[in-house]
Enzyme design. Structure first.
Site, short mmCIF file in Angstrom:
data_model
loop_
_atom_site.label_atom_id
_atom_site.label_comp_id
_atom_site.label_asym_id
_atom_site.label_seq_id
_atom_site.Cartn_x
_atom_site.Cartn_y
_atom_site.Cartn_z
N GLU A 1 0.83 -1.21 0.00
CA GLU A 1 0.00 0.00 0.00
C GLU A 1 0.87 1.26 0.00
OE1 GLU A 1 -4.12 -0.79 1.83
OE2 GLU A 1 -3.36 0.89 3.00
N HIS A 25 5.66 -26.49 -3.08
CA HIS A 25 4.84 -27.47 -3.82
C HIS A 25 3.68 -26.79 -4.54
CE1 HIS A 25 6.87 -31.04 -2.04
NE2 HIS A 25 7.23 -30.09 -1.18
N LYS A 29 -13.33 2.43 -3.02
CA LYS A 29 -14.41 2.74 -2.08
C LYS A 29 -15.45 3.63 -2.76
CE LYS A 29 -11.70 2.64 2.18
NZ LYS A 29 -11.10 3.48 3.20
#
Ligand code: PA5
Length: 427
Positions: free
Chosen positions: A283, A304, A418
């Site tokens: 961020e 894996h 948002k």
């Protein structure tokens, strides 16, 4: 103390490129220290370590102990920087199973209806002896209005009001000094409140009440954690060579075209710490078309799943290994009569030794696959070292992101999602 070894990555970068990046890192550190860079009004995460608030540490410790003694369940309700730090420290420093004290659960970190419905049902369900669970909710939101957190908190407080006459006693709010809907609720309902300093952003807030109250409820000594960070702060103010080298190298690797940094640990209890680092760097650096995408892997599990790509896929990766030198507790492989599983060649070895050989083997293979590797190590896993590691990565983030020429402390892209979501929801 934390050590940082860039040796395995340095050979991927030419001297002149490294020196150019190192010059930028030195300037970036000066900008942080002199508070002259963009977003310098958000440097409170350094100031809290320069001048510790012992009275608040004491208050958080005793409230943590009180809740720990009374609660069956403690719900941490927050998203992003409002919960990742607490989860990182709690997962690193408490046992995987058979934990003592209240069960710590998380809410408000997504909008999953199934999860919330099941959480509420679980909280409501009586204990084995038929009595009601004693539940405490810590809602954590600096803005006091983040949708995920606010929605979950609405449901949680409805439940607490249904369950207890003194519901307000079961709710602790951590938010800004003033403003935001949460502060209105605090005034109306009389909830207990802790303040997030204005000059500390969410992802830099683990060493404020945001992280410290849940960590204290989990039974971890927050004074040792905090003062671990203080010791790192003091040391790096004197000599930040390790961090400056790492920031410079990461910048030079970024310039060379690498786009992904895999934060890898061989200790499953450090997976959430990787999640905190991922958010802190991601961020902060991912702006203006710049940054190295931080991602998290737990080895050998993810060898894996991601191992193939890391070894032979597109050569766009670097790797940062988070290492614990000595085991906290360990297990040995026994010799088995008959050796029917053919594992006796490992008899007498500890799991830590075997895990370290997996680490050495992985390092060898990934270097052969042209992956630059940085190694960050702590001698043992404890609260003091985790505190040091927290400040190490906070300072690295500040220096590295400033050296990209970017403001580390805002998140304009998050605001964009948002706005779009609220428009679609008809807010
Ligand atoms: O680092 C940040 O600023 C964000 O991740 C915030 O912590 C997150 O968006 C939650 O915000 P708030 O605490 O305002 O609910």
């Amino acid at each position: 103390m934390i050590t940082c070894d860039i040796g395995f990555a340095r050979k991927f970068i030419k001297d002149e490129e490294y020196l150019k990046a190192r010059h930028k890192a030195d300037l970036a550190f000066e900008q942080l220290k002199s508070k002259t860079g963009p977003g310098s009004e958000w440097l409170g995460w350094r100031d809290i370590l320069a001048d510790p608030n012992d009275a608040e540490l004491e208050q958080l410790t005793s409230l943590g102990e009180e809740i720990r003694a009374k609660a069956d369940v403690f719900v941490v309700c927050g998203i992003g920087g409002s919960y990742l730090g607490a989860k990182a420290v709690i997962d690193a420093l408490t046992p995987h199973f058979n934990k003592k004290g209240p069960e710590i659960l998380y809410a408000g970190h997504h909008i999953g209806g199934k999860y919330l419905k099941e959480l509420l049902a679980y909280l409501k369900e009586p204990k084995a002896d038929g009595s009601q669970k004693n539940i405490y909710v810590n809602v954590i939101s600096k803005s006091g209005s983040t949708l995920e957190t606010a929605l979950a908190f609405r449901l949680l407080r409805e439940l607490l009001e249904e369950m207890y006459e003194d519901a307000a006693e079961h709710i602790i709010c951590t938010t800004s000094k003033e403003g935001g809907i949460l502060n209105k609720l605090i005034d109306q309902k009389g909830y207990r409140k802790f303040v997030i300093p204005n000059d500390v952003g969410g992802r830099f807030s683990v060493l404020t009440p945001v992280g410290l109250l849940p960590i204290s409820v989990a039974g971890i000594d927050i004074k040792t954690l905090f003062y671990g960070a203080v010791s790192a702060y003091n040391e790096f103010e004197e000599n930040a060579e390790d961090i400056l080298e790492y920031a410079a190298l990461r910048n030079a690797i970024h310039e060379s075209g690498k786009t992904i940094d895999v934060f890898a640990t061989f200790e499953p209890e450090l997976t959430s710490l990787g999640g905190w680092i991922q958010q802190l760097l991601g961020e902060s650096e991912g702006k203006e078309g710049k940054g190295i995408f931080p991602t998290v892997a737990t080895f050998s599990t993810d060898l894996h799943s991601l191992g193939q790509f890391i070894q032979q896929g597109q050569r766009s990766l670097m790797e940062t290994m988070i290492i614990v030198e000595k085991p906290f507790s360990d297990l040995k492989v026994n010799k088995l009569d008959g050796n029917d599983d053919e594992l006796n060649y490992l008899a007498g070895k500890s799991f830590h030794e075997i895990n370290m050989k997996a680490r050495e083997g992985t390092t060898e293979a990934h270097l052969e696959g042209n992956v630059p590797i940085v190694r960050i190590a702590m001698s043992v896993l404890n609260a003091e070292h985790i505190g040091q590691l927290i400040y190490f990565f906070e300072l690295l983030t500040g220096i590295f992101v400033y050296s990209l020429g970017v403001n580390p402390f805002n998140q304009p892209g998050v605001e964009d999602y948002k706005k779009a979501m609220y428009r679609l929801l008809g807010k």
